[in-house]
Scaffold this active site. Structure first.
Site, short mmCIF file in Angstrom:
data_model
loop_
_atom_site.label_atom_id
_atom_site.label_comp_id
_atom_site.label_asym_id
_atom_site.label_seq_id
_atom_site.Cartn_x
_atom_site.Cartn_y
_atom_site.Cartn_z
N ASP A 1 39.49 34.10 17.25
CA ASP A 1 40.64 34.67 18.15
C ASP A 1 40.41 34.19 19.74
O ASP A 1 41.56 33.69 20.27
CB ASP A 1 40.59 36.48 18.59
CG ASP A 1 41.34 36.95 17.32
OD1 ASP A 1 42.20 36.25 16.55
OD2 ASP A 1 41.48 38.10 17.16
N GLY A 2 39.37 34.07 20.17
CA GLY A 2 39.17 33.73 21.68
C GLY A 2 39.56 32.17 21.77
O GLY A 2 40.37 31.93 22.49
N ARG B 1 30.28 41.31 14.76
CA ARG B 1 30.78 41.67 16.15
C ARG B 1 31.39 43.02 16.07
O ARG B 1 30.48 44.05 15.92
CB ARG B 1 31.77 40.73 16.70
CG ARG B 1 32.01 40.75 18.16
CD ARG B 1 32.95 39.79 18.69
NE ARG B 1 32.68 38.48 18.41
CZ ARG B 1 32.44 37.35 19.41
NH1 ARG B 1 32.64 37.68 20.43
NH2 ARG B 1 32.44 35.99 18.88
N VAL C 1 39.74 14.86 9.69
CA VAL C 1 39.46 13.52 10.02
C VAL C 1 39.93 12.79 8.89
O VAL C 1 40.90 11.75 9.07
CB VAL C 1 38.05 13.35 10.18
CG1 VAL C 1 37.85 11.61 10.10
CG2 VAL C 1 37.56 13.98 11.57
N GLY D 1 31.53 31.36 18.16
CA GLY D 1 30.42 31.08 17.01
C GLY D 1 30.46 30.13 15.96
O GLY D 1 31.53 30.00 15.50
N THR E 1 35.39 31.76 11.53
CA THR E 1 34.39 32.82 12.17
C THR E 1 33.98 33.60 10.78
O THR E 1 34.56 33.93 10.06
CB THR E 1 35.01 33.81 12.96
OG1 THR E 1 34.25 35.05 13.07
CG2 THR E 1 36.30 34.36 12.52
N ILE E 2 32.42 33.97 10.92
CA ILE E 2 31.90 34.61 9.79
C ILE E 2 32.42 36.35 9.72
O ILE E 2 32.22 36.86 8.68
CB ILE E 2 30.51 34.73 9.77
CG1 ILE E 2 29.77 35.39 11.26
CG2 ILE E 2 29.82 33.33 9.66
CD1 ILE E 2 28.32 35.91 11.02
N ASP E 3 33.18 36.58 10.90
CA ASP E 3 33.46 38.06 11.09
C ASP E 3 34.65 38.51 10.39
O ASP E 3 34.98 39.75 10.17
CB ASP E 3 33.66 38.35 12.52
CG ASP E 3 32.61 37.85 13.71
OD1 ASP E 3 31.44 37.90 13.06
OD2 ASP E 3 32.54 37.70 14.83
N ASP F 1 37.76 38.57 11.42
CA ASP F 1 38.23 39.66 12.48
C ASP F 1 39.57 38.96 12.84
O ASP F 1 39.93 39.40 14.01
CB ASP F 1 37.36 40.07 13.44
CG ASP F 1 36.86 38.85 14.16
OD1 ASP F 1 36.92 37.61 13.72
OD2 ASP F 1 36.29 39.33 15.23
N ARG G 1 30.75 28.38 24.23
CA ARG G 1 31.67 29.38 24.96
C ARG G 1 32.01 28.59 26.45
O ARG G 1 30.75 28.48 26.88
CB ARG G 1 31.19 30.76 24.80
CG ARG G 1 30.95 31.16 23.27
CD ARG G 1 30.88 32.62 23.05
NE ARG G 1 30.82 33.05 21.78
CZ ARG G 1 30.07 33.23 20.87
NH1 ARG G 1 28.96 33.03 21.17
NH2 ARG G 1 30.32 33.73 19.61
P1 ADP Z 1 35.70 33.09 19.06
O1 ADP Z 1 36.56 31.88 19.15
O2 ADP Z 1 34.79 33.01 17.85
O3 ADP Z 1 36.68 34.45 19.02
P2 ADP Z 1 35.11 33.66 22.03
O4 ADP Z 1 35.96 34.96 22.02
O5 ADP Z 1 33.73 33.50 22.60
O6 ADP Z 1 34.77 33.03 20.33
O7 ADP Z 1 35.93 32.53 22.68
C1 ADP Z 1 35.62 30.86 22.68
C2 ADP Z 1 36.12 30.30 23.93
O8 ADP Z 1 37.56 30.10 23.78
C3 ADP Z 1 35.89 30.84 25.13
O9 ADP Z 1 34.45 30.52 25.51
C4 ADP Z 1 36.93 30.15 26.07
O10 ADP Z 1 36.43 29.07 26.22
C5 ADP Z 1 38.11 30.28 24.97
N1 ADP Z 1 38.93 31.32 25.27
C6 ADP Z 1 38.66 32.59 25.17
N2 ADP Z 1 39.71 33.61 25.62
C7 ADP Z 1 40.28 32.63 26.20
C8 ADP Z 1 41.80 32.75 26.97
N3 ADP Z 1 42.16 34.39 27.23
N4 ADP Z 1 42.16 32.01 27.48
C9 ADP Z 1 41.70 30.65 27.34
N5 ADP Z 1 40.57 30.32 26.73
C10 ADP Z 1 40.12 31.18 26.27
O1 F6P Z 2 31.37 35.85 15.97
C1 F6P Z 2 30.27 35.41 15.03
C2 F6P Z 2 28.88 36.33 15.67
O2 F6P Z 2 28.02 35.74 14.93
C3 F6P Z 2 29.34 37.74 15.62
O3 F6P Z 2 29.00 38.35 14.15
C4 F6P Z 2 28.09 38.05 16.53
O4 F6P Z 2 28.52 39.23 17.07
C5 F6P Z 2 28.16 36.99 17.40
O5 F6P Z 2 28.80 35.98 17.01
C6 F6P Z 2 26.82 36.68 18.16
O6 F6P Z 2 26.98 35.70 18.83
P1 F6P Z 2 25.48 34.64 19.76
O7 F6P Z 2 25.38 33.72 18.78
O8 F6P Z 2 26.46 34.35 20.94
O9 F6P Z 2 24.48 35.92 19.89
#
Ligand code: ADP
Ligand code: F6P
Length: 324
Positions: free
Chosen positions: A107-108, A175, A28, A15, A129-131, A133, A76
């Site tokens: 985290d993802g 989230r 940069v 996000g 992330t705005i969360d 978390d 994503r």
């Molecule tokens: P955020 O980074 O905000 O937590 P997501 O959980 O959607 O958002 O993760 C963002 C992207 O990071 C995912 O779409 C994926 O490409 C990558 N990602 C998430 N989990 C994994 C993982 N276990 N291994 C490799 N890449 C990951």
């Molecule tokens: O992680 C940021 C966030 O805005 C969460 O607060 C919310 O649950 C989620 O992303 C919404 O995701 P999307 O924009 O994919 O609906």
């Protein structure tokens, strides 16, 4: 000995969050000022796997420090979760001469960064992330702006709620985490804040709180609900039925993700972006930048991802105390 990094790639993933542009600008400019080249990887890991990579110079990031969103776009990407996708991503970095990557995301995104690092590309995560978390850090890029946006929106709802002597349920993002809700609960003087970390599913408590406030003369009621609990419209209906007080639900939604970043988000995002570059220059990899105890620092990504985070109990009990 590890070879010195010469070309840094930067991407935003997951996000978007206000302040990501300030972080990109810092990466940069800090890299260029240290004699490195920079490539922008557009659309997160999806763009990396599609080789959507552009050269960046100091002018690529002019006029963006104040803008919400991310000029590099974000996404994503399922393919990045697979070992094949992760190896391909690292091979593409090598093909483009990218020997260090800064990943701005949650985290993802850090799990993706961890995998890039394991595949031989020095990688540093920056928490965006705005969360709020991410366990290892007390600050994440965008949280401050999102809270301010939500706070202003709730102030506006309060005006109409007060005029109509209503009860208003306002749902904020986060989230599965309740940090935005908690901060709004305090800054908006809400009567009740519902956060997933502490919610006991006892709606009767909320109803009794509203009724007791009515009895002492309160004419309108603000309940802040976290999206991790959700069902704000259903809750509004049930509260109206139980109390006889007209009740409305407002789900604030994605406006919380947009808008010009606050001063704090611009400054901290800049500091984090520049620190990520310094870590790459020092030859570090698999690290994540953080803010803790009043200063910027870094953690091993594996350790950072293993940490857990709870809501600030002191703040939570204060909200309850102040809403009596
Ligand atoms: P955020 O980074 O905000 O937590 P997501 O959980 O959607 O958002 O993760 C963002 C992207 O990071 C995912 O779409 C994926 O490409 C990558 N990602 C998430 N989990 C994994 C993982 N276990 N291994 C490799 N890449 C990951
Ligand atoms: O992680 C940021 C966030 O805005 C969460 O607060 C919310 O649950 C989620 O992303 C919404 O995701 P999307 O924009 O994919 O609906």
């Amino acid at each position: 000995m590890t070879e010195k990094v010469k070309t840094i790639g930067v991407l935003t993933s997951g996000g978007d969050a206000p302040g990501m542009n300030a972080a990109i600008r810092a990466v940069v400019r800090a890299a260029i000022s240290s004699g490195l080249k920079v490539k922008g990887i557009r659309r997160g890991y999806a763009g990396l796997l599609e080789e959507d990579i552009v050269d960046m110079n100091t002018m690529s990031v002019t006029d963006i420090v104040q803008r919400g969103g991310t000029i590099l776009f974000t996404s994503r990407c399922e393919e990045m979760r697979t070992p094949e996708g992760q190896k391909k991503a690292a091979d593409i970095c090598r093909k483009h001469g990218i020997d260090g990557v800064v990943v701005i995301g949650g985290d993802g995104s850090f799990r993706g960064a961890q995998k890039l690092s394991a595949n031989g590309i020095n990688t540093i995560g920056v928490p965006g992330t705005i969360d709020l978390d991410i366990a290892c850090t007390e600050y994440t890029i965008g949280f401050d702006t999102a809270c301010n946006t939500a706070m202003e929106a709730i102030d506006k709802v309060r005006d109409t709620s007060a005029s109509h002597e209503r009860c208003s349920i306002i749902e904020v993002m986060g989230r599965t985490a309740g940090h935005i809700a908690l901060w709004c609960g305090i800054s908006n003087g809400s009567e009740y804040v519902m956060i997933p970390e502490r919610y006991d599913n006892d709606e009767q408590k909320i109803i009794e709180k509203i009724l007791s406030k009515r009895r002492i003369g309160k004419k309108h009621h603000i309940i802040v609900n976290a999206e991790g609990i959700g069902d704000s419209h259903g809750l509004a209906k049930r509260i109206e039925e139980a109390t006889g007080i007209e009740t409305r639900a407002t789900v604030i939604g994605h406006i919380q993700r947009g808008g010009n970043p606050t001063c704090r988000d611009r400054v901290y995002a800049s500091a984090m972006g520049a620190l990520a570059v310094d870590l790459l220059i020092e030859g570090k990899t698999n690290r994540v930048v953080a803010y803790r105890d009043g200063g910027f620092c870094d953690f091993d990504i594996d350790e950072a991802l293993a940490m857990t985070k709870d809501i600030d109990e002191h703040m939570y009990s204060m909200t309850r105390r102040l809403s009596r």
